[in-house]
Design a protein around this motif. Structure first.
Motif, PDB file in Angstrom:
ATOM      1  N   ALA A  79       0.855  -1.194   0.000  1.00  0.00           N
ATOM      2  CA  ALA A  79       0.000   0.000   0.000  1.00  0.00           C
ATOM      3  C   ALA A  79       0.887   1.239   0.000  1.00  0.00           C
ATOM      4  O   ALA A  79       1.919   1.266   0.686  1.00  0.00           O
ATOM      5  N   VAL A  80       0.503   2.223  -0.788  1.00  0.00           N
ATOM      6  CA  VAL A  80       1.286   3.463  -0.850  1.00  0.00           C
ATOM      7  C   VAL A  80       0.357   4.664  -0.686  1.00  0.00           C
ATOM      8  O   VAL A  80      -0.698   4.733  -1.316  1.00  0.00           O
ATOM      9  N   ASN A  81       0.768   5.545   0.193  1.00  0.00           N
ATOM     10  CA  ASN A  81       0.030   6.807   0.341  1.00  0.00           C
ATOM     11  C   ASN A  81       0.985   7.953   0.060  1.00  0.00           C
ATOM     12  O   ASN A  81       2.148   7.913   0.449  1.00  0.00           O
ATOM     13  N   LEU A  82       0.448   8.935  -0.647  1.00  0.00           N
ATOM     14  CA  LEU A  82       1.238  10.137  -0.902  1.00  0.00           C
ATOM     15  C   LEU A  82       0.744  11.228   0.037  1.00  0.00           C
ATOM     16  O   LEU A  82      -0.406  11.681  -0.080  1.00  0.00           O
ATOM     17  N   ASP A  83       1.599  11.597   0.975  1.00  0.00           N
ATOM     18  CA  ASP A  83       1.272  12.689   1.895  1.00  0.00           C
ATOM     19  C   ASP A  83       1.685  13.981   1.195  1.00  0.00           C
ATOM     20  O   ASP A  83       2.876  14.283   1.092  1.00  0.00           O
ATOM     21  N   GLN A  84       0.668  14.720   0.708  1.00  0.00           N
ATOM     22  CA  GLN A  84       0.950  15.907  -0.110  1.00  0.00           C
ATOM     23  C   GLN A  84       1.116  17.172   0.727  1.00  0.00           C
ATOM     24  O   GLN A  84       1.149  18.263   0.195  1.00  0.00           O
ATOM     25  N   LYS A  85       1.182  16.974   2.024  1.00  0.00           N
ATOM     26  CA  LYS A  85       1.397  18.090   2.953  1.00  0.00           C
ATOM     27  C   LYS A  85       0.280  19.135   2.907  1.00  0.00           C
ATOM     28  O   LYS A  85       0.520  20.352   2.993  1.00  0.00           O
ATOM     29  N   GLN A  86      -0.928  18.606   2.779  1.00  0.00           N
ATOM     30  CA  GLN A  86      -2.067  19.535   2.855  1.00  0.00           C
ATOM     31  C   GLN A  86      -2.264  19.941   4.312  1.00  0.00           C
ATOM     32  O   GLN A  86      -1.968  19.150   5.211  1.00  0.00           O
ATOM     33  N   PRO A  87      -2.799  21.155   4.528  1.00  0.00           N
ATOM     34  CA  PRO A  87      -2.974  21.605   5.911  1.00  0.00           C
ATOM     35  C   PRO A  87      -3.890  20.636   6.667  1.00  0.00           C
ATOM     36  O   PRO A  87      -4.879  20.169   6.121  1.00  0.00           O
ATOM     37  N   ASP A  88      -3.508  20.333   7.877  1.00  0.00           N
ATOM     38  CA  ASP A  88      -4.313  19.481   8.773  1.00  0.00           C
ATOM     39  C   ASP A  88      -4.438  18.025   8.314  1.00  0.00           C
ATOM     40  O   ASP A  88      -5.332  17.306   8.761  1.00  0.00           O
ATOM     41  N   PHE A  89      -3.564  17.583   7.402  1.00  0.00           N
ATOM     42  CA  PHE A  89      -3.608  16.169   7.004  1.00  0.00           C
ATOM     43  C   PHE A  89      -3.235  15.312   8.223  1.00  0.00           C
ATOM     44  O   PHE A  89      -2.148  15.487   8.790  1.00  0.00           O
ATOM     45  N   PRO A  90      -4.109  14.410   8.638  1.00  0.00           N
ATOM     46  CA  PRO A  90      -3.805  13.606   9.838  1.00  0.00           C
ATOM     47  C   PRO A  90      -2.830  12.475   9.490  1.00  0.00           C
ATOM     48  O   PRO A  90      -3.244  11.344   9.201  1.00  0.00           O
ATOM     49  N   ALA A  91      -1.535  12.783   9.537  1.00  0.00           N
ATOM     50  CA  ALA A  91      -0.501  11.876   9.007  1.00  0.00           C
ATOM     51  C   ALA A  91      -0.424  10.533   9.731  1.00  0.00           C
ATOM     52  O   ALA A  91       0.131   9.582   9.205  1.00  0.00           O
ATOM     53  N   HIS A  92      -0.995  10.453  10.932  1.00  0.00           N
ATOM     54  CA  HIS A  92      -0.882   9.192  11.697  1.00  0.00           C
ATOM     55  C   HIS A  92      -1.943   8.166  11.295  1.00  0.00           C
ATOM     56  O   HIS A  92      -1.799   6.969  11.534  1.00  0.00           O
ATOM     57  N   VAL A  93      -3.042   8.629  10.665  1.00  0.00           N
ATOM     58  CA  VAL A  93      -4.211   7.755  10.454  1.00  0.00           C
ATOM     59  C   VAL A  93      -3.883   6.558   9.560  1.00  0.00           C
ATOM     60  O   VAL A  93      -4.138   5.402   9.919  1.00  0.00           O
ATOM     61  N   LEU A  94      -3.312   6.823   8.387  1.00  0.00           N
ATOM     62  CA  LEU A  94      -3.056   5.717   7.450  1.00  0.00           C
ATOM     63  C   LEU A  94      -1.997   4.739   7.962  1.00  0.00           C
ATOM     64  O   LEU A  94      -2.215   3.531   7.923  1.00  0.00           O
ATOM     65  N   PRO A  95      -0.830   5.234   8.468  1.00  0.00           N
ATOM     66  CA  PRO A  95       0.147   4.275   8.987  1.00  0.00           C
ATOM     67  C   PRO A  95      -0.450   3.367  10.065  1.00  0.00           C
ATOM     68  O   PRO A  95      -0.218   2.160  10.069  1.00  0.00           O
ATOM     69  N   GLU A  96      -1.278   3.940  10.938  1.00  0.00           N
ATOM     70  CA  GLU A  96      -1.876   3.114  12.003  1.00  0.00           C
ATOM     71  C   GLU A  96      -2.811   2.071  11.414  1.00  0.00           C
ATOM     72  O   GLU A  96      -2.787   0.902  11.783  1.00  0.00           O
ATOM     73  N   TYR A  97      -3.638   2.500  10.459  1.00  0.00           N
ATOM     74  CA  TYR A  97      -4.582   1.550   9.847  1.00  0.00           C
ATOM     75  C   TYR A  97      -3.827   0.451   9.094  1.00  0.00           C
ATOM     76  O   TYR A  97      -4.117  -0.740   9.244  1.00  0.00           O
ATOM     77  N   LEU A  98      -2.841   0.847   8.284  1.00  0.00           N
ATOM     78  CA  LEU A  98      -2.131  -0.132   7.450  1.00  0.00           C
ATOM     79  C   LEU A  98      -1.346  -1.114   8.317  1.00  0.00           C
ATOM     80  O   LEU A  98      -1.299  -2.313   8.027  1.00  0.00           O
ATOM     81  N   ALA A  99      -0.769  -0.613   9.415  1.00  0.00           N
ATOM     82  CA  ALA A  99      -0.062  -1.520  10.326  1.00  0.00           C
ATOM     83  C   ALA A  99      -1.054  -2.515  10.925  1.00  0.00           C
ATOM     84  O   ALA A  99      -0.748  -3.704  11.068  1.00  0.00           O
ATOM     85  N   SER A 100      -2.254  -2.044  11.229  1.00  0.00           N
ATOM     86  CA  SER A 100      -3.261  -2.937  11.838  1.00  0.00           C
ATOM     87  C   SER A 100      -3.702  -4.025  10.851  1.00  0.00           C
ATOM     88  O   SER A 100      -4.170  -5.073  11.256  1.00  0.00           O
ATOM     89  N   ARG A 101      -3.560  -3.765   9.542  1.00  0.00           N
ATOM     90  CA  ARG A 101      -3.937  -4.775   8.539  1.00  0.00           C
ATOM     91  C   ARG A 101      -2.751  -5.662   8.147  1.00  0.00           C
ATOM     92  O   ARG A 101      -2.874  -6.527   7.281  1.00  0.00           O
ATOM     93  N   ALA A 102      -1.625  -5.401   8.765  1.00  0.00           N
ATOM     94  CA  ALA A 102      -0.409  -6.199   8.500  1.00  0.00           C
ATOM     95  C   ALA A 102      -0.067  -6.251   7.016  1.00  0.00           C
ATOM     96  O   ALA A 102       0.319  -7.294   6.496  1.00  0.00           O
TER      97      ALA A 102
END
Ligand code: SF4
Length: 302
Positions: A79-102
């Motif tokens: 899985a790949v996410n592009l963090d485009q540095k938009q204001p208030d992008f919650p950068a922790h959400v995707l890593p936490e979800y993806l880690a939970s899906r192994a």
């Protein structure tokens, strides 16, 4: 009706469980069929799933993980996410979800937001440049990760809406293909949700409680034309159920001899053959028996 034959009403929880089960089966079946119809995934493929934090890409990853667990052919997912540095992008959400899906994942950090803001005058839509930059970055990441396929979360309704937009505003019949080779010729892009209805993805996202990241963080105006077309499709579907399905199916059943593209059909050199052909002049027939018997209805793709 006697007491023996009266149906026993289902408990609400049981009915809901059955509905969710049906939805899950339908989604997995449709994705599996799209993959097989267009030979999207081959043994040994490494599929890079682009995850934006929206319902469609979460569902795509979720369904591919489910299919891989029981797929007859081995393939890898990243899985790949592009963090485009938009204001208030919650950068922790995707890593936490993806880690939970192994699932292996990579977060690519690139401040395309500032670039777009700098280059596009205030008030104008930023999406075109933003998408171009994003596409280039994702292709580069795909090469770096050794991905053989790049999977995007566009679904059936996106594909039909794109066809209509190109007809209405671009005067051409061009849609959004389920599989294509990127402009640089180096990547195969696939859309495994090609047969899936957006309404099903909405229900699935709710059911699976995906941690959705809002898509308006960049502050760009939504594409009004696309939104209007989607609304029109929804209204049509409400009044005539099955219409979106039929439009999607029509994209796979094209008769060039009954359109007007001179590059697809040799109109200029047409001659009478003297041989009867059931694919001949059926353009005005209400019930096209010839094509019905040739293709074996039904038209619906789900
Ligand atoms: S809505 Fe924002 S993030 Fe999405 S393509 Fe447009 S400018 Fe980029």
């Amino acid at each position: 009706m006697n007491a023996m034959s009266e149906p026993v009403p289902l408990q609400p929880e049981r009915r809901q469980r059955l509905e969710v089960n049906k939805l899950s089966k339908r989604l997995h079946r449709q994705v599996s069929r799209a993959i097989s119809d267009f030979n999207m995934i081959e043994p040994g493929d490494k599929v890079m799933v682009c995850v934006s934090g929206g319902k469609d890409s979460y569902a795509l990853l979720d369904i591919l993980l489910g299919l891989r667990a029981r797929a007859p052919v081995p393939f890898d997912l990243v899985a790949v996410n592009l963090d485009q540095k938009q204001p208030d992008f919650p950068a922790h959400v995707l890593p936490e979800y993806l880690a939970s899906r192994a699932v292996p994942f990579h977060i690519e950090q690139q401040d395309t937001y500032s670039i777009v803001k700098r280059l596009i005058p205030e008030g104008q839509t930023m999406c075109s440049l933003c998408s171009r930059l994003r596409r280039g970055i994702l292709y580069r990441v795909a090469s770096e990760l050794g991905a053989t396929k790049v999977a995007l979360g566009h679904h059936r309704d996106d594909m039909v809406a794109t066809l209509l937009m190109n007809m209405f505003f671009g005067a051409r019949m061009k849609g959004m293909p389920p599989k294509l080779v990127s402009d640089d010729g180096r990547h195969v892009v696939i859309r495994p949700l090609a047969y899936v209805a957006e309404s099903d993805l909405e229900r699935w996202a709710e059911q699976r409680r995906f941690p959705i990241i809002p898509c308006n963080l960049c502050g760009s105006q939504i594409n009004l034309q696309r939104a209007r077309i989607k609304q029109m499709l929804r209204e049509w579907e409400h009044r005539y159920p099955g219409r979106i399905d039929n439009m999607a199916a029509a994209m796979g059943r094209i008769t060039p001899s009954h359109l007007m593209d001179r590059n697809l059909h040799p109109f200029a050199t047409l001659q009478a053959t003297g041989v009867s052909d059931c694919r001949g002049d059926k353009a005005f027939d209400e019930d096209d028996e010839c094509s019905a018997t040739q293709t074996g209805r039904p038209v619906r793709i789900v």
